[in-house]
Design an enzyme around this catalytic site. Sequence first.
Site, mmCIF file in Angstrom:
data_model
loop_
_atom_site.group_PDB
_atom_site.id
_atom_site.type_symbol
_atom_site.label_atom_id
_atom_site.label_comp_id
_atom_site.label_asym_id
_atom_site.label_seq_id
_atom_site.Cartn_x
_atom_site.Cartn_y
_atom_site.Cartn_z
ATOM 1 C CB VAL A 1 -0.956 0.046 1.221
ATOM 2 C CG1 VAL A 1 -2.028 -1.010 1.110
ATOM 3 C CG2 VAL A 1 -0.194 -0.066 2.522
ATOM 4 C CE1 TYR A 2 3.398 1.282 4.523
ATOM 5 C CE2 TYR A 2 5.661 0.612 4.159
ATOM 6 C CZ TYR A 2 4.557 0.718 4.988
ATOM 7 O OH TYR A 2 4.648 0.272 6.276
ATOM 8 C CB SER A 3 3.824 5.507 -2.711
ATOM 9 O OG SER A 3 4.220 6.488 -1.782
ATOM 10 C CD GLU A 4 -2.315 5.511 -5.051
ATOM 11 O OE1 GLU A 4 -2.234 5.431 -6.301
ATOM 12 O OE2 GLU A 4 -2.877 6.442 -4.474
ATOM 13 C CE LYS B 1 4.882 -3.624 7.118
ATOM 14 N NZ LYS B 1 5.624 -2.736 6.209
#
Length: 342
Positions: free
Chosen positions: A60-63, A86
Site C-alpha cells: 500500500v505504500y504509495s500505491e 505486507k
Amino acid sequence: MKYKPLGRTGLLVSELCLGTMTFAGKGFWEVIGTQPQEVADELVAKSLDAGINFFDTANVYSEGESEKMLGKALGNRRKDVVVATKVRGRMGPGANEVGLSRGHIMQAVDDSLRRLGTDYIDLYQIHGFDPLAPLEETLRALDDLVRSGKVRYIGCSNLAAWHLAKSLWISDKYNLYRFETLQAFYSIGARDLERELVPLMTDQQIGLLVWSPLAGGLMSGKFTREGQGPAEARRTKFDFPPVDKQRVFSVVEVLGQIADTHNTSAARVALAWLLHQSAVTSVIIGAKNNQQLEDNLAAPGLTLSGQELARLDEVSALPEEYPGWMVDWQARNRYPEPTTQQ
C-alpha cells in the site's frame, strides 16, 4: 552493526531495518515522504554500506510505488538482503481488492513480486487484522505461499495479543507455517505493547520489528508541549500515531538531558533505548535525507549506562493496570522465605 535472529527462522537481520514508507509519496503517502528514485538509491546504498541487510516495505505504500523503487534500488544486491513486505490494505476500488481472504492474498503476492522485481519474498507480513477473513483461511493461504517458494517466512503486524495467540494455536493445530515476527508500534514514549504482547512474544520466540520508533518524530525533541514544531515535519501535517503527549514530553525532557551528556541527538538516544530492549529484533528507521539517516545509523554505537537506562525507564514507565499489578503482587511470595540454619 549487530545482527539478531529473525524469530525462529535461523536468518540473521541487522538491528536496524530501513523502512521505505517515505519513497515516492503518492496519494495519501505524500505527507510521509516524497523521495524520488535517485534519493531512494542513495539511502539504500548508504544503508547497505552501514551493514543494514534488512528492508521493509508494503504494497500500500504509495500505491505500490515504494515496492518498485526498493526493487530498483537494490538491483543485483537483492540476494544479499532480507526483504519484507505486507498485504491487507486496499489496492483498488473493487470489493475484494483489500483484506486477508485467500483470493486477495494470492493476487497481492504476485503483484508485489512483480513490483519488487524478485521471485521470492523473504518475510511476507499481514498488515493488520481482518475481521471478515477467518484466521484459518489466511494462514492456509500463507502456508501455501511458503510451500510454493514465493514466500520464505511469514509475519504479522498490528495484531492484538489474542489475535497472535489464536494464530499460533491454529498453526500448531493444523501444522501450518506460523508467524515468526510481529511488526508493531513501540517507542520509549509509547510502551503499550509491553503489557501483553512482549510477554507473549518472548514466550513463543516471536521476533519484534519496531515501527515508528520516534513516535512520528515526537521523540526527536523538535516539538514543544504547546504543539509547535518544524513546518516540514510529518507530525505537523499528520498527527500519528496517537500518544499521551504530556507523558511523551516528560520523556523528551530526559532524552534531551542525556543527549546533551553524549553530545548527540534526542532521536539517537530514543533509538538506543529501544536497541537495549531484549525483546526487540530490529528497529525500522525511515529517513527523508542523508542527515536523518546518518543520525539514525549512529544509534547502535551509543551505549547508555545503567543509570541512564534507569532514568529513561522511570520517566517512560506505563501506569499500572489490572491484571498486570495483580500478577506482580501475587508473584511476590511464590518462593518460600529463606530459612536460617541453627
